[in-house]
Design a protein around this motif. Structure first.
Motif, PDB file in Angstrom:
ATOM      1  N   ASP A  33      -7.597   9.531  -2.658  1.00 30.49           N
ATOM      2  CA  ASP A  33      -6.227   8.730  -2.921  1.00 30.49           C
ATOM      3  C   ASP A  33      -5.670   8.725  -1.417  1.00 30.49           C
ATOM      4  OD1 ASP A  33      -6.588   8.861  -5.482  1.00 30.49           O
ATOM      5  OD2 ASP A  33      -5.530  10.727  -5.835  1.00 30.49           O
ATOM      6  N   LYS A  34      -4.837   7.531  -1.125  1.00 30.95           N
ATOM      7  CA  LYS A  34      -4.250   7.427  -0.009  1.00 30.95           C
ATOM      8  C   LYS A  34      -2.818   7.028  -0.261  1.00 30.95           C
ATOM      9  CE  LYS A  34      -8.220   5.762   2.739  1.00 30.95           C
ATOM     10  NZ  LYS A  34      -8.600   4.545   3.654  1.00 30.95           N
ATOM     11  N   CYS A  35      -1.944   7.707   0.681  1.00 36.37           N
ATOM     12  CA  CYS A  35      -0.384   7.477   0.473  1.00 36.37           C
ATOM     13  C   CYS A  35       0.149   7.964   1.701  1.00 36.37           C
ATOM     14  CB  CYS A  35       0.147   8.177  -0.791  1.00 36.37           C
ATOM     15  SG  CYS A  35       0.022   9.866  -0.948  1.00 36.37           S
TER      16      CYS A  35
ATOM     17  N   SER B  26       9.687  13.864   2.427  1.00 38.10           N
ATOM     18  CA  SER B  26       9.210  14.492   1.343  1.00 38.10           C
ATOM     19  C   SER B  26       7.793  15.263   1.679  1.00 38.10           C
ATOM     20  CB  SER B  26       8.797  13.392   0.361  1.00 38.10           C
ATOM     21  OG  SER B  26       8.094  13.886  -0.715  1.00 38.10           O
ATOM     22  N   ASP B  27       7.482  16.360   0.625  1.00 35.49           N
ATOM     23  CA  ASP B  27       6.212  17.051   0.989  1.00 35.49           C
ATOM     24  C   ASP B  27       5.073  16.470   0.184  1.00 35.49           C
ATOM     25  OD1 ASP B  27       7.414  18.082  -1.312  1.00 35.49           O
ATOM     26  OD2 ASP B  27       7.636  20.095  -0.611  1.00 35.49           O
TER      27      ASP B  27
ATOM     28  N   TYR C 228       0.888  17.483   6.367  1.00 42.26           N
ATOM     29  CA  TYR C 228       2.246  17.611   6.341  1.00 42.26           C
ATOM     30  C   TYR C 228       2.525  18.016   7.570  1.00 42.26           C
ATOM     31  CZ  TYR C 228       6.625  19.565   4.351  1.00 42.26           C
ATOM     32  OH  TYR C 228       8.159  19.779   4.196  1.00 42.26           O
ATOM     33  N   GLU C 229       3.889  17.324   7.994  1.00 43.27           N
ATOM     34  CA  GLU C 229       4.468  17.283   9.481  1.00 43.27           C
ATOM     35  C   GLU C 229       6.039  17.449   9.590  1.00 43.27           C
ATOM     36  OE1 GLU C 229       4.004  15.378  13.974  1.00 43.27           O
ATOM     37  OE2 GLU C 229       2.820  14.759  12.234  1.00 43.27           O
TER      38      GLU C 229
ATOM     39  N   GLN D 102      10.300  14.698   8.354  1.00 40.88           N
ATOM     40  CA  GLN D 102       9.185  15.117   7.816  1.00 40.88           C
ATOM     41  C   GLN D 102       8.272  14.072   7.173  1.00 40.88           C
ATOM     42  OE1 GLN D 102       9.638  17.812   4.171  1.00 40.88           O
ATOM     43  NE2 GLN D 102      11.690  16.891   3.730  1.00 40.88           N
ATOM     44  N   THR D 103       7.193  14.230   7.077  1.00 40.07           N
ATOM     45  CA  THR D 103       6.310  13.059   6.559  1.00 40.07           C
ATOM     46  C   THR D 103       5.218  13.918   6.055  1.00 40.07           C
ATOM     47  OG1 THR D 103       5.015  13.194   8.644  1.00 40.07           O
ATOM     48  CG2 THR D 103       6.642  11.667   8.559  1.00 40.07           C
ATOM     49  N   PHE D 104       4.669  13.088   5.019  1.00 38.23           N
ATOM     50  CA  PHE D 104       3.506  13.619   4.208  1.00 38.23           C
ATOM     51  C   PHE D 104       2.596  12.361   4.064  1.00 38.23           C
ATOM     52  CE2 PHE D 104       0.837  14.766   0.522  1.00 38.23           C
ATOM     53  CZ  PHE D 104       0.962  15.967   0.780  1.00 38.23           C
ATOM     54  N   ASN D 105       1.196  12.639   4.135  1.00 36.51           N
ATOM     55  CA  ASN D 105       0.210  11.825   4.313  1.00 36.51           C
ATOM     56  C   ASN D 105      -1.080  12.218   3.586  1.00 36.51           C
ATOM     57  OD1 ASN D 105      -1.030   9.391   4.902  1.00 36.51           O
ATOM     58  ND2 ASN D 105      -1.418   9.724   7.080  1.00 36.51           N
TER      59      ASN D 105
END
Length: 217
Positions: free
Chosen positions: A24-26, A31-32, A52-53, A63-66
């Protein structure tokens, strides 16, 4: 018959070795977690990853979540980078089966305890490298990092660079290059060993000189 069976088993093994994972990619901001495209095929040899950063800059928190495909080496990207009044904390987790969900990345702790290492600190807009004065590093940030960016459209390019203290895990960041339409972006990470504590080094030299003079007399 036995030879044929062994050939089938060997062929199946070799075929499975070359298969790519589906992950999965997003991507999400502030958000976390995230949801997005499912079952994207990864390049051969890559695994499913979650990153998570959180970045702190003065009073601004980002904050970023990837969720993405990543080389196995990037599964160890967990650490901190401090430059000036800004601190970046990143954590990465991975799994290696189709459609798997990596465990939630746990951000590393920060510490204000000096660790005896000094690094250059600077921020430059318009150049791909910068120089600055020495600052004292803290906690697990025992490496000196220069992070350089380049964004170009045709023959026009914009550069920026920053230096500071980083942990060894953050230094596992991979250099990236991406193209979106006519825009090309590059980020380069260069880590080196930190400088020893200047005050401690001076004190050691003075003590050594005192011992030599004492023995001489």
């Amino acid at each position: 018959m036995m030879f044929l069976l062994e050939f089938v088993v060997l062929f199946s093994t070799l075929a499975s070795t070359g298969q790519s994972l589906k992950c999965d990619k997003c991507f999400s901001l502030d958000s976390d977690s995230c949801t997005g495209f499912s079952g994207q095929e990864c390049p051969s040899g890559e695994v499913c990853a979650s990153r998570y950063e959180i970045s702190f800059s003065d009073l601004i928190v980002t904050q970023t979540f990837n969720r993405l495909c990543a080389p196995q080496a990037e599964c160890s990207v967990t650490g901190t980078f401090t430059h000036g009044s800004s601190t970046e904390r990143v954590a990465t987790t991975c799994c290696d089966t189709d459609y798997c969900t990596p465990t939630m990345p746990k951000l590393p702790d920060t510490s204000s305890q000096p660790n005896g290492v000094w690094c250059q600190q600077c921020l430059s807009m318009g150049t791909y490298t910068c120089t600055g004065g020495l600052v004292q590093c803290t906690g697990e940030a025992t490496m000196c990092l220069q992070k350089s960016r380049m964004e170009s459209i045709g023959s026009q390019a914009i550069y920026s660079s920053e230096r500071g203290c980083a942990s060894k895990g953050y230094c596992n960041m991979r250099n990236t290059s991406s193209v979106s339409g006519a825009v090309t972006k590059e980020i380069t990470y260069t880590c080196t060993n930190g400088f020893p504590n200047a005050a401690t080094t001076t004190a050691t030299r003075i003590l050594f000189l005192f011992v030599i003079l004492t023995i001489s007399f």
